[in-house]
Design a protein around this motif. Structure first.
Motif, PDB file in Angstrom:
ATOM      1  N   PHE A 139       0.832  -1.204   0.000  1.00 55.50           N
ATOM      2  CA  PHE A 139       0.000   0.000   0.000  1.00 55.50           C
ATOM      3  C   PHE A 139       0.867   1.255   0.000  1.00 55.50           C
ATOM      4  CE2 PHE A 139      -1.714   3.215   3.008  1.00 55.50           C
ATOM      5  CZ  PHE A 139      -2.728   3.725   2.215  1.00 55.50           C
ATOM      6  N   LEU A 140       1.879   1.264   0.860  1.00 54.58           N
ATOM      7  CA  LEU A 140       2.713   2.462   1.002  1.00 54.58           C
ATOM      8  C   LEU A 140       3.419   2.823  -0.299  1.00 54.58           C
ATOM      9  CD1 LEU A 140       4.205   1.798   4.548  1.00 54.58           C
ATOM     10  CD2 LEU A 140       2.296   3.276   3.918  1.00 54.58           C
ATOM     11  N   ARG A 141       3.717   1.810  -1.117  1.00 56.51           N
ATOM     12  CA  ARG A 141       4.357   2.086  -2.401  1.00 56.51           C
ATOM     13  C   ARG A 141       3.447   2.822  -3.366  1.00 56.51           C
ATOM     14  NH1 ARG A 141       8.793  -0.884  -3.526  1.00 56.51           N
ATOM     15  NH2 ARG A 141       9.318  -2.415  -1.951  1.00 56.51           N
ATOM     16  N   ARG A 142       2.146   2.733  -3.102  1.00 47.39           N
ATOM     17  CA  ARG A 142       1.203   3.306  -4.070  1.00 47.39           C
ATOM     18  C   ARG A 142       0.694   4.677  -3.683  1.00 47.39           C
ATOM     19  NH1 ARG A 142      -2.876  -1.487  -5.474  1.00 47.39           N
ATOM     20  NH2 ARG A 142      -3.482   0.016  -7.052  1.00 47.39           N
ATOM     21  N   ILE A 143       1.076   5.138  -2.494  1.00 49.51           N
ATOM     22  CA  ILE A 143       0.595   6.451  -2.071  1.00 49.51           C
ATOM     23  C   ILE A 143       1.771   7.370  -1.750  1.00 49.51           C
ATOM     24  CG2 ILE A 143      -1.463   5.443  -1.038  1.00 49.51           C
ATOM     25  CD1 ILE A 143       0.046   6.318   1.691  1.00 49.51           C
ATOM     26  N   ALA A 169      10.777  14.401  -4.233  1.00 47.61           N
ATOM     27  CA  ALA A 169      11.079  13.278  -3.341  1.00 47.61           C
ATOM     28  C   ALA A 169       9.836  12.440  -3.082  1.00 47.61           C
ATOM     29  CB  ALA A 169      11.652  13.802  -2.021  1.00 47.61           C
ATOM     30  N   ALA A 170       8.698  13.099  -3.023  1.00 45.20           N
ATOM     31  CA  ALA A 170       7.463  12.382  -2.695  1.00 45.20           C
ATOM     32  C   ALA A 170       6.919  11.604  -3.899  1.00 45.20           C
ATOM     33  CB  ALA A 170       6.404  13.355  -2.187  1.00 45.20           C
ATOM     34  N   LEU A 171       7.379  11.967  -5.092  1.00 48.64           N
ATOM     35  CA  LEU A 171       6.799  11.354  -6.286  1.00 48.64           C
ATOM     36  C   LEU A 171       7.735  10.384  -6.988  1.00 48.64           C
ATOM     37  CD1 LEU A 171       5.012  14.506  -7.715  1.00 48.64           C
ATOM     38  CD2 LEU A 171       4.018  12.589  -6.467  1.00 48.64           C
ATOM     39  N   LEU A 172       8.918  10.221  -6.429  1.00 44.59           N
ATOM     40  CA  LEU A 172       9.935   9.401  -7.081  1.00 44.59           C
ATOM     41  C   LEU A 172       9.457   7.972  -7.326  1.00 44.59           C
ATOM     42  CD1 LEU A 172      12.845   9.552  -8.039  1.00 44.59           C
ATOM     43  CD2 LEU A 172      13.564   8.810  -5.771  1.00 44.59           C
ATOM     44  N   HIS A 173       8.642   7.448  -6.428  1.00 42.57           N
ATOM     45  CA  HIS A 173       8.202   6.057  -6.579  1.00 42.57           C
ATOM     46  C   HIS A 173       6.920   5.947  -7.391  1.00 42.57           C
ATOM     47  CE1 HIS A 173       6.265   7.650  -2.982  1.00 42.57           C
ATOM     48  NE2 HIS A 173       5.364   6.710  -3.054  1.00 42.57           N
ATOM     49  N   GLU A 174       6.567   7.010  -8.106  1.00 45.09           N
ATOM     50  CA  GLU A 174       5.384   7.018  -8.968  1.00 45.09           C
ATOM     51  C   GLU A 174       4.134   6.512  -8.262  1.00 45.09           C
ATOM     52  OE1 GLU A 174       6.546   4.884 -12.549  1.00 45.09           O
ATOM     53  OE2 GLU A 174       7.088   6.816 -13.434  1.00 45.09           O
ATOM     54  N   PRO A 175       3.751   7.213  -7.199  1.00 41.92           N
ATOM     55  CA  PRO A 175       2.549   6.780  -6.476  1.00 41.92           C
ATOM     56  C   PRO A 175       1.301   7.028  -7.316  1.00 41.92           C
ATOM     57  CG  PRO A 175       3.305   8.892  -5.651  1.00 41.92           C
ATOM     58  CD  PRO A 175       4.336   8.427  -6.619  1.00 41.92           C
ATOM     59  N   GLU A 176       0.283   6.220  -7.059  1.00 39.32           N
ATOM     60  CA  GLU A 176      -0.969   6.398  -7.796  1.00 39.32           C
ATOM     61  C   GLU A 176      -1.908   7.343  -7.071  1.00 39.32           C
ATOM     62  OE1 GLU A 176      -2.611   2.395  -8.429  1.00 39.32           O
ATOM     63  OE2 GLU A 176      -0.542   1.812  -8.026  1.00 39.32           O
ATOM     64  N   VAL A 177      -1.687   7.485  -5.768  1.00 37.48           N
ATOM     65  CA  VAL A 177      -2.547   8.364  -4.988  1.00 37.48           C
ATOM     66  C   VAL A 177      -1.687   9.397  -4.277  1.00 37.48           C
ATOM     67  CG1 VAL A 177      -4.327   8.485  -3.222  1.00 37.48           C
ATOM     68  CG2 VAL A 177      -4.088   6.413  -4.582  1.00 37.48           C
ATOM     69  N   LEU A 178      -2.008  10.667  -4.498  1.00 36.07           N
ATOM     70  CA  LEU A 178      -1.249  11.747  -3.876  1.00 36.07           C
ATOM     71  C   LEU A 178      -2.106  12.438  -2.828  1.00 36.07           C
ATOM     72  CD1 LEU A 178       0.294  11.306  -6.549  1.00 36.07           C
ATOM     73  CD2 LEU A 178       0.502  13.777  -6.755  1.00 36.07           C
TER      74      LEU A 178
END
Ligand SMILES: Nc1ncnc2c1ncn2[C@@H]1O[C@H](COP(=O)(O)OP(=O)(O)O)[C@@H](O)[C@H]1O
Ligand SMILES: [Mg+2]
Lengths: 324, 262
Positions: free
Chosen positions: A93-97, A167-176
């Motif tokens: 989950f954490l990888r997606r947000i 830094a917050a978007l580096l892992h390409e989250p689906e939910v911001l």
């Protein structure tokens, strides 16, 4: 993408007198008070939506976002984000947000953002090559360049916020989840951040939930708005409906070359204040352009300024009028 | 596992980079270590005339204890203080949230995020002192005894870490009032001298409740051939126990953090 059903959060706060005596008394007989921060909130957000979360200070925006991220557990209600229950904080989950907080920063103060980015890449298991590509792409969008190799403490607030976003978007989250990302920024930097968010949402189809107490953020970005007041959800729908409801009038401030009699403003909105050369008018939205044109035409105008009254005032007004 | 390893390398690279930003600090730190070590050696030497002993320990043997203490103090400077001391700051400033949102174990992050190389020379110094003391005390180093000491050092490190982490974790409740670091430093300082130099009541406290004895006195005894396998096992057992306690307490603290506070 996000489903919230009957969400509530009650904080338990210690009732403690200040000072040592108070602390001791508190230690012996614990007194607590319940603060209801969020009360029975339900909504649903589809993938790719950009939703504005609007509310005065202390309305419960941050608390709600934290529950959506799994940082705090709801007192009641159900939350589903990207198919997960956030409070379990599973790695999957954490990888997606992602969560960006305007008043807190994750970048290391003494190091260039690039070092923190490398750490994040390792934490999220992103290979160096992929990380480099993503950093370049995002840096382009954010108009960041050599700032990434300068210690964070030497960056301006706006540059720092942009680096935080990277830094917050580096892992390409689906939910911001963005909690007041434009807090304290000057108008230019605010606009830049807004532009970026819109572009990011368009390119990646990410779902964005954004809180702000600058109306302009929400107007620029979010077709849909959730309005929360004292922990309750009062409006969920298109921005226009809310804008008309909240701010049917806009404020026009004038500075004139010379004083004018009050009755000269008849038919030009509602005169709120006339103080020598300084004039304040409230003008209905739909008449704004014609009124401004007439004002410029009729009076020796030195300066003219149109603004939305601050959200706090608007919402306050709304409640006084008993419209929600 | 590979991800954790790579993360760790990144952690420490950035840590060293931060230190290089503040080179003066490294020098000051080194100076402080040198002064504190010579101070305590001087103090120790006051107790000893020729042929004298302190609680049954002669000068060379006491040096071994001092050396072990210096190793652990270096460990605290390099590893524990910078990491576990930052937990309070994370809680106070709310940046713990960022740690909790990373798909990585939060205890791992909080415990190994940074390193302060300033303590490394101290560890070297301590090892040197231990070696020299052993030599003076007539200890014959064999491979098994070396391995034993290494294991004891690791176990001691784990005990110290677990204690420190336990106390640091309480900052989730006592955000402002608590300076865990100072308490732990004071505690560790009691390991400077051989256990037998303390009155029996304190000896009991340092062995059973706060196992400082296992950090310095016991490994020295092992080297001197005065303590054997059971002690070693006890040390290891304690280390595992303390680590498990620290882990469980952290999970409990997190549950509190997420359910009650913010
Ligand atoms: N950790 C906390 N403990 C107790 N009360 C809190 C805590 N965090 C927030 N609150 C209270 O909950 C309410 C909502 O706060 P918050 O969610 O931060 O509002 P917003 O982000 O909309 O300004 C406020 O009344 C605030 O005082
Ligand atoms: Mg807030």
């Amino acid at each position: 993408m996000i489903q919230v059903e009957g969400l509530s959060k009650i904080y338990r706060v210690a009732e403690k007198q200040p000072g040592l005596a108070g602390t001791l008394r508190h230690f012996i007989r614990r007194r607590t008070r319940n603060v209801t921060a969020v009360q029975n909130v339900s909504f649903k957000i589809e993938p790719g939506e950009m939703v504005g979360f609007l509310g005065a200070n202390g309305a419960g925006k941050t608390t709600t976002l934290k529950m959506l991220c799994g940082l705090i557990h709801p007192s009641a209600g159900e939350v589903q984000v990207a198919g997960h229950r956030p409070q379990r904080r599973q790695a999957e989950f954490l990888r997606r947000i992602t969560l960006v907080m305007g008043q807190k920063q994750q970048l290391l103060w003494d190091l260039p953002p690039m070092d923190s980015l490398r750490v994040n890449a390792a934490v999220y298991g992103i290979s160096d090559a992929v990380a480099r590509r993503r950093i370049n792409e995002l840096a382009d969008l954010l108009e960041l360049g050599e700032e990434l190799t300068r210690p964070v403490r030497k960056l301006s607030l706006g540059q720092r916020m942009k680096a935080e976003l990277l830094a917050a978007l580096l892992h390409e989250p689906e939910v911001l989840f963005l909690d007041e990302p434009t807090l304290g920024l000057d108008v230019n930097a605010q606009a830049r951040v807004r532009q970026f968010l819109a572009e990011y949402n368009r390119r990646t189809g990410a779902t964005v939930l954004l809180t702000s107490h600058y109306m302009a953020d929400i107007t620029a970005l979010c077709p849909r708005v959730l309005l929360i007041h004292q922990g309750r959800l009062f409006h969920d729908g298109p921005l226009e409906a809310l804008a008309d409801q909240l701010a049917p009038e806009r404020e026009v401030r004038l500075e004139l070359e010379s004083a004018v009699a009050p009755d000269a403003f008849a038919g030009l909105g509602r005169l709120e204040q006339l103080d020598g050369c300084d004039v304040r008018l409230l003008v209905p939205r739909d008449q704004l352009t014609t009124v401004v044109a007439q004002l410029l035409d009729r009076f020796p105008v030195r300066d003219l300024d149109v603004s939305d009254p601050p959200i706090e005032e608007l919402i306050g007004g709304l409640f006084r009028q008993g419209r929600v | 596992m590979g991800r954790y390893w790579r993360t760790l390398r990144r952690f420490w690279c950035t840590a060293v980079a931060v230190q290089l930003e503040y080179q003066v600090n490294v020098l000051i730190e080194l100076l402080a270590v040198a002064m504190s070590l010579s101070g305590s050696l001087f103090l120790l030497s006051l107790f000893y005339g020729p042929e004298q002993t302190l609680g049954g320990w002669n000068w060379a043997q006491a040096l071994m204890v001092q050396g072990l203490y210096t190793v652990f103090d270096g460990m605290a400077t390099t590893w524990l203080r910078p990491n576990l001391g930052a937990i309070v700051t994370h809680v106070r400033e709310g940046t713990l949230d960022f740690v909790l949102l990373k798909p990585i174990d939060s205890q791992f992050w909080l415990s190994l995020r940074t390193l302060s190389p300033a303590g490394l020379p101290e560890i070297g110094l301590g090892l040197g002192l231990l070696g020299w003391g052993s030599h003076q005390a007539g200890v014959v180093l064999t491979l098994p005894s070396l391995c034993t000491v290494l294991v004891m050092l690791l176990a001691g490190g784990l005990i110290l870490y677990s204690l420190w982490f336990l106390i640091a974790a309480t900052s989730i409740w006592f955000v402002k009032t608590w300076n865990a670091t100072e308490v732990l430093r004071a505690l560790l300082a009691s390991g400077r001298y051989p256990l037998n130099a303390y009155p029996p009541a304190l000896r009991l406290l340092f062995t059973l409740v706060l196992p400082v004895a296992f950090l310095t006195t016991v490994p020295a005894q092992v080297l001197l051939g005065e303590a054997a396998a059971p002690m070693l096992l006890a040390g290891l057992g304690l280390a595992v126990l303390f680590f498990a306690a620290a882990r469980a307490f952290w999970l409990f603290a997190l549950r509190f953090y997420t359910s009650a506070s913010s």
